[in-house]
Scaffold this active site. Structure first.
Site, PDB file in Angstrom:
ATOM      1  CG  PHE A  58      -2.915   5.666  13.133  1.00  0.00           C
ATOM      2  CD1 PHE A  58      -2.091   5.577  14.239  1.00  0.00           C
ATOM      3  CD2 PHE A  58      -2.903   6.842  12.395  1.00  0.00           C
ATOM      4  CE1 PHE A  58      -1.281   6.632  14.621  1.00  0.00           C
ATOM      5  CE2 PHE A  58      -2.096   7.914  12.754  1.00  0.00           C
ATOM      6  CZ  PHE A  58      -1.287   7.808  13.869  1.00  0.00           C
ATOM      7  CE  LYS A 100       8.915 -11.605 -14.142  1.00  0.00           C
ATOM      8  NZ  LYS A 100       9.597 -10.994 -15.267  1.00  0.00           N
ATOM      9  CE  LYS A 111      -8.754  -3.522  14.505  1.00  0.00           C
ATOM     10  NZ  LYS A 111      -7.709  -3.536  13.486  1.00  0.00           N
ATOM     11  CG  ASP A 160      -6.679  -5.867   6.843  1.00  0.00           C
ATOM     12  OD1 ASP A 160      -6.180  -5.915   7.987  1.00  0.00           O
ATOM     13  OD2 ASP A 160      -7.335  -4.896   6.429  1.00  0.00           O
ATOM     14  CG  ASN A 200      -0.138  -0.037   2.518  1.00  0.00           C
ATOM     15  OD1 ASN A 200       0.547   0.924   2.834  1.00  0.00           O
ATOM     16  ND2 ASN A 200      -0.196  -1.134   3.258  1.00  0.00           N
ATOM     17  CE  LYS A 235     -10.811  -0.349  11.142  1.00  0.00           C
ATOM     18  NZ  LYS A 235     -10.112   0.301  10.062  1.00  0.00           N
TER      19      LYS A 235
HETATM   20  O1  PMT Z   1       2.834   6.334   6.278  1.00  0.00           O
HETATM   21  P1  PMT Z   1       2.179   7.623   5.768  1.00  0.00           P
HETATM   22  O2  PMT Z   1       2.354   7.820   4.287  1.00  0.00           O
HETATM   23  O3  PMT Z   1       2.615   8.820   6.574  1.00  0.00           O
HETATM   24  O4  PMT Z   1       0.596   7.484   5.963  1.00  0.00           O
HETATM   25  C1  PMT Z   1       0.070   7.454   7.259  1.00  0.00           C
HETATM   26  C2  PMT Z   1      -1.054   6.406   7.378  1.00  0.00           C
HETATM   27  C3  PMT Z   1      -2.224   6.796   6.481  1.00  0.00           C
HETATM   28  C4  PMT Z   1      -0.529   5.015   6.974  1.00  0.00           C
HETATM   29  C5  PMT Z   1      -1.462   6.396   8.894  1.00  0.00           C
HETATM   30  O5  PMT Z   1      -1.919   7.663   9.256  1.00  0.00           O
HETATM   31  C6  PMT Z   1      -2.557   5.358   9.148  1.00  0.00           C
HETATM   32  O6  PMT Z   1      -3.745   5.599   9.012  1.00  0.00           O
HETATM   33  N1  PMT Z   1      -2.127   4.118   9.564  1.00  0.00           N
HETATM   34  C7  PMT Z   1      -3.026   2.978   9.761  1.00  0.00           C
HETATM   35  C8  PMT Z   1      -3.285   2.312   8.442  1.00  0.00           C
HETATM   36  C9  PMT Z   1      -4.162   1.074   8.594  1.00  0.00           C
HETATM   37  O7  PMT Z   1      -3.697  -0.018   8.362  1.00  0.00           O
HETATM   38  O8  PMT Z   1      -5.386   1.319   9.037  1.00  0.00           O
HETATM   39  P2  PMT Z   1      -6.515   0.169   9.251  1.00  0.00           P
HETATM   40  O9  PMT Z   1      -7.745   0.952   9.526  1.00  0.00           O
HETATM   41  O10 PMT Z   1      -6.499  -0.757   8.097  1.00  0.00           O
HETATM   42  O11 PMT Z   1      -6.024  -0.608  10.519  1.00  0.00           O
HETATM   43  C10 PMT Z   1      -6.442  -0.238  11.828  1.00  0.00           C
HETATM   44  C11 PMT Z   1      -5.320  -0.428  12.818  1.00  0.00           C
HETATM   45  O12 PMT Z   1      -5.025  -1.832  12.938  1.00  0.00           O
HETATM   46  C12 PMT Z   1      -4.017   0.261  12.480  1.00  0.00           C
HETATM   47  O13 PMT Z   1      -3.472   0.775  13.670  1.00  0.00           O
HETATM   48  C13 PMT Z   1      -3.146  -0.865  11.931  1.00  0.00           C
HETATM   49  O14 PMT Z   1      -1.754  -0.635  12.200  1.00  0.00           O
HETATM   50  C14 PMT Z   1      -3.662  -2.068  12.694  1.00  0.00           C
HETATM   51  N2  PMT Z   1      -3.602  -3.353  11.965  1.00  0.00           N
HETATM   52  C15 PMT Z   1      -4.288  -3.511  10.789  1.00  0.00           C
HETATM   53  C16 PMT Z   1      -4.275  -4.740  10.159  1.00  0.00           C
HETATM   54  C17 PMT Z   1      -3.554  -5.795  10.734  1.00  0.00           C
HETATM   55  N3  PMT Z   1      -3.508  -6.980  10.135  1.00  0.00           N
HETATM   56  N4  PMT Z   1      -2.875  -5.608  11.864  1.00  0.00           N
HETATM   57  C18 PMT Z   1      -2.899  -4.414  12.506  1.00  0.00           C
HETATM   58  O15 PMT Z   1      -2.284  -4.238  13.566  1.00  0.00           O
END
Ligand code: PMT
Length: 408
Positions: free
Chosen positions: A323, A289, A341, A279, A210, A337
């Site tokens: 986040f 490849k 969580k 995810d 991503n 969330k």
């Molecule tokens: O890196 P930049 O370019 O500065 O951009 C910043 C950002 C947009 C990446 C950052 O601000 C942000 O939003 N990070 C979280 C991105 C994310 O994966 O969001 P989510 O809504 O999909 O996940 C929710 C939370 O679960 C996040 O804290 C994530 O780290 C966590 N997660 C998600 C999936 C997973 N399998 N394990 C996790 O721990």
């Protein structure tokens, strides 16, 4: 004496608000700071150097090439000595020069030469302040970690009403005090930050990922470190250099991130998960490849563990901040969330916009707490967002120690 023995450079530039810098100086000195005043030529048209010199009890610097008693190069020695450089008032001119790397007098030379943090309190006519050029210059300096004390609204000396007059003296002095307090409020705490994307390999040359640049997470790591924390930064691949003196663990996949984070979890006081974790990962990692052939290629994906949810289910003493990156229903999804969580706070950002979220230098976030309350923060540099998040984290840590569990 909240500023005892702090070395502060006060830069005064040429605007009518220069007279208010006298009161700023008086209050800083009253709080114990050792203040060195640097005046631009036009500032001296508004207030005489002698006024500042008398209050500061230090010589006022007005000329780049004045003869001094000192044998060192003055703008360099002052630049090195300063704990903080405060420019109040900061005219459109000095902001513009600094944003473009122009060093044509003592103050602008010092600004380029210093490694000390810089605080600027703009003051100018409202039309000038609203001008896109001035705003672009401010945004560019913000992206370089310069902090701003926003001007106030009201009637200005030129009889116009709008935003542009110098912030109140008390607000400027408080910003300085807050800056120095911030330096210490995470001493003795271990902060674990995740940043950047994960890469989930499909074959030796392809992966699912991503656009995360790591900027948000690295800003959090740097801000935590500046506030005295021991910082562990677990990061997916980015182009950024990790801040000096953090324990840096580069990883690629979500599974690698999980292993490192879970190992560091028990000894951490705060966990902030800014990483954009995939995810899903390809179910099969091809060892060679994949060759193109006729027809469709179907790739099966399997779920990655949700690291944040796992920490939430296990956490004991830690303050846990997640986040939420959303393109739709930001508030509802983030609220779900924070509860699902078991977080202490979630930072919600809209990742549909190109001006905030992924890759940008700025972000605009909502802070959401388990009790449903929300703080809507203005658009700021990611470094400023990081400090705003840490302000709340510090309060949560303090309340956790007091065990009353209420939100900051
Ligand atoms: O890196 P930049 O370019 O500065 O951009 C910043 C950002 C947009 C990446 C950052 O601000 C942000 O939003 N990070 C979280 C991105 C994310 O994966 O969001 P989510 O809504 O999909 O996940 C929710 C939370 O679960 C996040 O804290 C994530 O780290 C966590 N997660 C998600 C999936 C997973 N399998 N394990 C996790 O721990």
């Amino acid at each position: 004496m909240s500023l005892q023995d702090r070395e502060i450079v006060l830069g005064v530039t040429g605007g009518i608000a220069a007279y208010k810098a006298v009161e700023v100086l008086r209050r800083l000195v009253q709080q114990g700071a050792n203040v060195h005043v640097v005046m631009t030529r036009s500032a001296q048209e508004f207030v005489g150097p002698l006024t500042f010199q008398t209050l500061a009890r230090n010589p006022v610097i007005t000329e780049m090439f004045a003869l001094t008693q000192e044998t060192d190069i003055q703008h360099i020695s002052l630049a090195r000595r300063a704990d903080l450089v405060l420019i109040a008032p900061a005219t459109a001119n000095v902001i513009g020069k600094f944003a473009h790397g122009i060093a044509d007098d003592f103050l602008t030379t010092l600004l380029l030469a210093t490694r000390a943090p810089i605080l600027m309190a703009p003051a100018m006519n409202p039309e000038m302040y609203a001008n896109g050029i001035v705003q672009d210059n401010i945004a560019s300096l913000r992206a370089r970690q310069v902090r701003f004390i926003p001007p106030g609204a009201g009637e200005t000396a030129c009889n116009e009403v709008g935003v542009g007059r110098l912030a109140e003296v008390s607000a400027i002095v408080e910003a300085v005090e807050r800056f120095f307090l911030q330096g210490r409020d995470l001493v003795g705490k271990k902060v674990l930050v995740t940043a950047g994307p994960t890469e989930e390999p499909l074959d030796p040359v392809r992966f699912l990922s991503n656009p995360s640049s790591g900027k948000m997470g690295y800003a959090l790591a740097e801000a935590s470190q500046n506030r005295g924390a021991q910082v562990v930064l677990v990061s997916g691949p980015t182009l950024l250099a990790p801040p000096p003196n953090v324990d840096f663990y580069p990883i690629k996949t979500a599974l690698e991130m999980r292993a490192t984070v879970m190992r560091e979890l028990e000894s951490s006081d705060v966990v902030i998960k800014a990483a954009a974790v995939a995810d899903y990962r390809p179910k099969t990692m091809f060892t060679s490849k994949i060759k193109k052939r006729e027809g469709e290629l179907v790739v099966q994906l399997e779920r990655n563990p949700d690291i944040l949810a796992e920490i939430g289910s296990q956490k004991r003493h830690q303050v846990l901040v997640g986040f939420a990156a959303e393109t739709d229903d930001l508030l509802a999804n983030a609220r779900a969330k924070v509860l699902q969580k078991n977080l202490d706070m979630i930072v919600a950002n809209n990742v549909r916009s190109t001006e905030i979220g992924f890759r940008s230098n700025e972000n605009k976030v909502l802070l959401i707490y388990p009790d449903g309350s929300i703080e809507d923060l203005p658009k700021m540099s990611k470094r400023e967002v990081a400090d705003a998040i840490l302000d709340r984290v510090v309060e949560l840590v303090r309340r956790r120690a007091g065990a009353d569990g209420t939100r900051p």
